[in-house]
Design a protein around this motif. Structure first.
Motif, PDB file in Angstrom:
ATOM      1  N   THR A  13      17.903 -20.991  21.595  1.00 37.83           N
ATOM      2  CA  THR A  13      19.207 -21.676  21.807  1.00 37.83           C
ATOM      3  C   THR A  13      20.248 -21.685  23.026  1.00 37.83           C
ATOM      4  O   THR A  13      20.682 -20.502  23.149  1.00 37.83           O
ATOM      5  CB  THR A  13      20.087 -21.842  20.385  1.00 37.83           C
ATOM      6  OG1 THR A  13      19.168 -21.921  19.275  1.00 37.83           O
ATOM      7  CG2 THR A  13      21.231 -22.995  20.312  1.00 37.83           C
ATOM      8  N   ALA A  14      20.438 -22.788  23.557  1.00 36.10           N
ATOM      9  CA  ALA A  14      21.124 -22.435  24.768  1.00 36.10           C
ATOM     10  C   ALA A  14      22.498 -22.002  24.466  1.00 36.10           C
ATOM     11  O   ALA A  14      22.980 -22.424  23.228  1.00 36.10           O
ATOM     12  CB  ALA A  14      21.388 -24.080  25.177  1.00 36.10           C
ATOM     13  N   THR A  15      23.243 -21.385  25.284  1.00 39.08           N
ATOM     14  CA  THR A  15      24.514 -20.829  24.920  1.00 39.08           C
ATOM     15  C   THR A  15      25.764 -21.272  25.804  1.00 39.08           C
ATOM     16  O   THR A  15      26.733 -20.988  25.890  1.00 39.08           O
ATOM     17  CB  THR A  15      24.548 -19.253  25.206  1.00 39.08           C
ATOM     18  OG1 THR A  15      24.068 -18.824  26.779  1.00 39.08           O
ATOM     19  CG2 THR A  15      23.292 -18.537  24.025  1.00 39.08           C
ATOM     20  N   SER A  16      25.228 -22.295  26.534  1.00 41.53           N
ATOM     21  CA  SER A  16      26.341 -22.958  27.481  1.00 41.53           C
ATOM     22  C   SER A  16      25.422 -24.376  27.864  1.00 41.53           C
ATOM     23  O   SER A  16      24.435 -24.785  27.601  1.00 41.53           O
ATOM     24  CB  SER A  16      26.624 -22.160  28.625  1.00 41.53           C
ATOM     25  OG  SER A  16      25.559 -22.139  29.606  1.00 41.53           O
TER      26      SER A  16
ATOM     27  N   ARG B  13      25.256 -28.840  16.990  1.00 36.04           N
ATOM     28  CA  ARG B  13      25.033 -27.510  16.664  1.00 36.04           C
ATOM     29  C   ARG B  13      23.463 -27.581  15.978  1.00 36.04           C
ATOM     30  O   ARG B  13      22.835 -26.516  16.392  1.00 36.04           O
ATOM     31  CB  ARG B  13      25.897 -26.883  16.055  1.00 36.04           C
ATOM     32  CG  ARG B  13      25.549 -25.224  15.991  1.00 36.04           C
ATOM     33  CD  ARG B  13      25.807 -24.618  17.173  1.00 36.04           C
ATOM     34  NE  ARG B  13      25.003 -23.453  17.358  1.00 36.04           N
ATOM     35  CZ  ARG B  13      24.967 -22.744  18.231  1.00 36.04           C
ATOM     36  NH1 ARG B  13      25.416 -22.825  19.496  1.00 36.04           N
ATOM     37  NH2 ARG B  13      24.089 -21.490  18.254  1.00 36.04           N
TER      38      ARG B  13
ATOM     39  N   LEU C 150      20.747 -28.228  18.364  1.00 38.21           N
ATOM     40  CA  LEU C 150      20.722 -27.045  19.434  1.00 38.21           C
ATOM     41  C   LEU C 150      19.790 -26.187  18.554  1.00 38.21           C
ATOM     42  O   LEU C 150      18.836 -25.351  19.411  1.00 38.21           O
ATOM     43  CB  LEU C 150      21.814 -26.597  20.005  1.00 38.21           C
ATOM     44  CG  LEU C 150      23.022 -27.450  20.839  1.00 38.21           C
ATOM     45  CD1 LEU C 150      24.102 -26.765  21.297  1.00 38.21           C
ATOM     46  CD2 LEU C 150      22.016 -27.847  21.961  1.00 38.21           C
ATOM     47  N   GLN C 151      20.290 -25.655  17.543  1.00 35.23           N
ATOM     48  CA  GLN C 151      19.471 -24.481  16.759  1.00 35.23           C
ATOM     49  C   GLN C 151      18.176 -25.010  16.218  1.00 35.23           C
ATOM     50  O   GLN C 151      17.004 -24.102  16.140  1.00 35.23           O
ATOM     51  CB  GLN C 151      20.217 -24.315  15.604  1.00 35.23           C
ATOM     52  CG  GLN C 151      21.427 -23.230  15.851  1.00 35.23           C
ATOM     53  CD  GLN C 151      22.321 -22.894  14.862  1.00 35.23           C
ATOM     54  OE1 GLN C 151      23.673 -22.797  14.807  1.00 35.23           O
ATOM     55  NE2 GLN C 151      21.579 -22.294  13.651  1.00 35.23           N
TER      56      GLN C 151
ATOM     57  N   PHE D  80      28.921 -24.037  21.445  1.00 37.59           N
ATOM     58  CA  PHE D  80      28.466 -22.773  21.906  1.00 37.59           C
ATOM     59  C   PHE D  80      29.202 -21.744  21.305  1.00 37.59           C
ATOM     60  O   PHE D  80      28.742 -20.475  21.507  1.00 37.59           O
ATOM     61  CB  PHE D  80      28.382 -22.833  23.264  1.00 37.59           C
ATOM     62  CG  PHE D  80      27.584 -23.905  23.963  1.00 37.59           C
ATOM     63  CD1 PHE D  80      26.287 -24.150  23.889  1.00 37.59           C
ATOM     64  CD2 PHE D  80      28.156 -24.964  24.382  1.00 37.59           C
ATOM     65  CE1 PHE D  80      25.296 -25.138  24.258  1.00 37.59           C
ATOM     66  CE2 PHE D  80      27.279 -26.138  24.976  1.00 37.59           C
ATOM     67  CZ  PHE D  80      26.058 -26.078  24.951  1.00 37.59           C
ATOM     68  N   ASP D  81      30.433 -21.927  20.490  1.00 39.58           N
ATOM     69  CA  ASP D  81      30.896 -20.529  20.003  1.00 39.58           C
ATOM     70  C   ASP D  81      30.708 -20.293  18.701  1.00 39.58           C
ATOM     71  O   ASP D  81      31.310 -19.762  17.867  1.00 39.58           O
ATOM     72  CB  ASP D  81      32.469 -20.793  20.255  1.00 39.58           C
ATOM     73  CG  ASP D  81      33.153 -21.832  19.704  1.00 39.58           C
ATOM     74  OD1 ASP D  81      32.197 -22.872  19.343  1.00 39.58           O
ATOM     75  OD2 ASP D  81      34.186 -22.199  19.859  1.00 39.58           O
TER      76      ASP D  81
ATOM     77  N   GLU E  86      27.533 -20.310  15.035  1.00 36.54           N
ATOM     78  CA  GLU E  86      26.100 -20.642  14.743  1.00 36.54           C
ATOM     79  C   GLU E  86      26.183 -21.008  13.218  1.00 36.54           C
ATOM     80  O   GLU E  86      26.565 -20.165  12.075  1.00 36.54           O
ATOM     81  CB  GLU E  86      25.477 -19.420  14.934  1.00 36.54           C
ATOM     82  CG  GLU E  86      23.814 -19.600  14.723  1.00 36.54           C
ATOM     83  CD  GLU E  86      23.040 -18.183  15.129  1.00 36.54           C
ATOM     84  OE1 GLU E  86      21.955 -17.972  14.564  1.00 36.54           O
ATOM     85  OE2 GLU E  86      23.810 -17.444  15.937  1.00 36.54           O
TER      86      GLU E  86
END
Length: 276
Positions: A2-5, A220, A223-224, A246-247, A249
């Protein structure tokens, strides 16, 4: 992974990197509205912008990109060929028109907007030509069902790198996702926020639990799941909010709760029954 930014993302089958979250500009009016939206997105760290010929705002997108000061190689720009322009020669001409309006030397991702019967194979042949000629870094389709993809792949030399479809908790398209995974086709979600229909008890519950908005919960979740997502907004505060995912999960059981919401419900047209 998963992208973090906003600058991180997925790697397409040809090795091209695509940000996992971008800005969609469907229904954004050309001129000040779309320019302000793109400018706001770039100021908030977005590097992916998704437009289309039929949106009639490519020129405004191009002006905002030119003013942004961001190096071209750091941007990922998607546009699409419209239904009335499908066919080999007409697609090549439509591409040049879009590229000129955007003011770009090349396009990062060019998509067939809808699977127009009797035309999308010739259109795809044009996209293969554009790709081989280096005018576009990646090619794909939009709104293609599994049977459309099978039909296209049977007569093509390049497998679509992306399939952009309506995707959200009420329309999870499991068969489509499985087929795309099997053929290394990246799934991308349009209307991920269900055109604003976010008043659902599960979304409300999860938003409260994580201290986020229902929109942020859905993004989110995208993304996951490894889905590329392009929420549309012309409101600077919403554009910023949509990027603030991104902060945190989502826990596995909360992902499962969202997965279980599927109703096969569309807010947009059915790819097997569209008329435009």
């Amino acid at each position: 992974m998963t992208a973090t930014s906003l600058t991180e993302g997925v790697t397409l089958q040809n090795g091209v990197k695509m940000p996992q979250l971008g800005l969609g500009v469907w229904r954004a009016k050309d001129g000040e509205e779309v320019e302000r939206a793109v400018q706001s997105a770039i100021e908030n760290g977005y590097r992916s912008i998704d437009t289309a010929a039929v949106y009639k705002n490519e020129e405004g997108v191009g002006r905002a990109l030119a003013r942004s000061g961001v190096p071209r190689e750091d941007l990922f720009i998607t546009t699409k060929v419209w239904n009335s322009d499908q066919g080999y020669d007409s697609t090549l001409a439509a591409f040049e028109e879009s590229r000129t309006k955007l003011g770009l030397d090349y396009i990062d991702l060019y998509l067939i907007h809808w699977p127009v019967a009797g035309k999308y194979k010739e259109t795809w042949r044009a996209l293969e030509t554009l790709y081989r000629d280096g005018k576009v870094r990646a090619i794909g389709v939009s709104n293609f069902q599994v049977h459309h993809l099978k039909d296209l792949i049977a007569d093509s030399t390049i497998i679509p790198m992306v399939n952009q479809v309506e995707f959200h908790p009420l329309l999870t398209q499991e068969d489509m996702r499985a087929y795309c995974r099997e053929h290394s086709i990246q799934l991308e979600a349009w209307s991920p926020l269900m055109q604003g229909n976010l008043d659902h008890p599960v979304l409300t519950e999860l938003a409260a639990a994580y201290g986020k908005s229902p929109a942020q919960i859905i993004l989110r979740w995208d993304l996951q799941h490894g889905i590329v997502t392009i929420p549309k907004s012309v409101t600077p505060s919403r554009i910023a909010e949509n990027a603030n995912v991104f902060d945190f999960e989502l826990k596995a059981d909360d992902m499962a709760k969202l997965d279980a919401l599927n109703e096969n419900r569309r807010f947009g047209p059915d790819p097997d029954n569209f008329a435009f």
